[in-house]
Enzyme design. Structure first.
Site, PDB file in Angstrom:
ATOM      1  N   GLY A 296       0.840  -1.191   0.000  1.00 50.75           N
ATOM      2  CA  GLY A 296       0.000   0.000   0.000  1.00 50.75           C
ATOM      3  C   GLY A 296       0.873   1.237   0.000  1.00 50.75           C
ATOM      4  N   THR A 297       0.466   2.267  -0.734  1.00 48.31           N
ATOM      5  CA  THR A 297       1.330   3.432  -0.896  1.00 48.31           C
ATOM      6  C   THR A 297       0.756   4.720  -0.314  1.00 48.31           C
ATOM      7  OG1 THR A 297       0.455   3.844  -3.108  1.00 48.31           O
ATOM      8  CG2 THR A 297       2.446   2.467  -2.932  1.00 48.31           C
TER       9      THR A 297
ATOM     10  N   GLY B 135      -0.777   8.589   4.396  1.00 40.48           N
ATOM     11  CA  GLY B 135      -1.628   9.035   5.488  1.00 40.48           C
ATOM     12  C   GLY B 135      -1.783  10.540   5.569  1.00 40.48           C
TER      13      GLY B 135
ATOM     14  N   TYR C  94      -4.206   9.543  -3.063  1.00 44.92           N
ATOM     15  CA  TYR C  94      -2.944   9.556  -2.329  1.00 44.92           C
ATOM     16  C   TYR C  94      -1.963  10.602  -2.876  1.00 44.92           C
ATOM     17  CZ  TYR C  94      -4.525   4.791  -1.072  1.00 44.92           C
ATOM     18  OH  TYR C  94      -5.233   3.700  -0.661  1.00 44.92           O
TER      19      TYR C  94
ATOM     20  N   ASP D  18      -0.310  -1.176  -4.710  1.00 46.92           N
ATOM     21  CA  ASP D  18      -1.622  -0.535  -4.653  1.00 46.92           C
ATOM     22  C   ASP D  18      -1.459   0.959  -4.411  1.00 46.92           C
ATOM     23  OD1 ASP D  18      -4.643  -0.660  -4.291  1.00 46.92           O
ATOM     24  OD2 ASP D  18      -3.992   0.268  -2.419  1.00 46.92           O
TER      25      ASP D  18
END
Length: 141
Positions: free
Chosen positions: A42-43, A46, A82, A77
């Site tokens: 996962g990229t 946050g 993001y 992903d």
């Protein structure tokens, strides 16, 4: 090497055998007959407590993607939300250039944001993601 990079390096290579076994055996079938690895890197970086999105610095995410692929990950992903698709694509290209790997062995999933779910918005949004990734294809959106 910054602390994040060092931690990512140690973590990814410490789990290399686990990743290679899991990535090659845990899969989901796709409609075209291919199988996508169930475990992906996962990229998303946050958010800060004030809601500000965290963005990569000094290509740290590109390096993390490259290290993950070196460690055995075959599925990356990401998402438009993001705002890191350019870094994800850079990490994939760096890995492929360094290893002479095959792009067809790497699954990339990205997700469309909520403003791109109408039928006429999907293709332009996908094209924008592919442009950011600098890839010809994504596995799923």
């Amino acid at each position: 090497m910054d602390v994040f990079s060092l931690f990512a390096y140690i973590f990814l290579f410490g789990l290399r055998n686990v990743i290679e076994v899991c990535a090659s055996t845990l899969t989901f079938p796709l409609n075209d007959g291919n199988k996508i690895p169930a475990i992906a890197l996962g990229t998303s970086l946050g958010h800060l407590s004030d809601g500000t999105r965290v963005l990569p610095v000094n290509h740290s995410l590109a390096r993390a993607v490259q290290w993950a692929l070196n460690a055995g990950y075959k599925h990356i992903d990401t998402a438009t939300l993001y705002r890191v698709e350019d870094e994800v694509g850079l990490g994939i290209r760096n890995f492929l250039n360094a290893t002479r790997g095959d792009r067809r062995d790497i699954y990339v999933t990205t997700k469309l944001w909520n403003d791109a779910h109408e039928k006429e918005d999907v293709i332009p949004a996908l094209r924008k993601s592919l442009q950011e990734l600098q890839l010809e294809t994504s596995t799923c959106t």
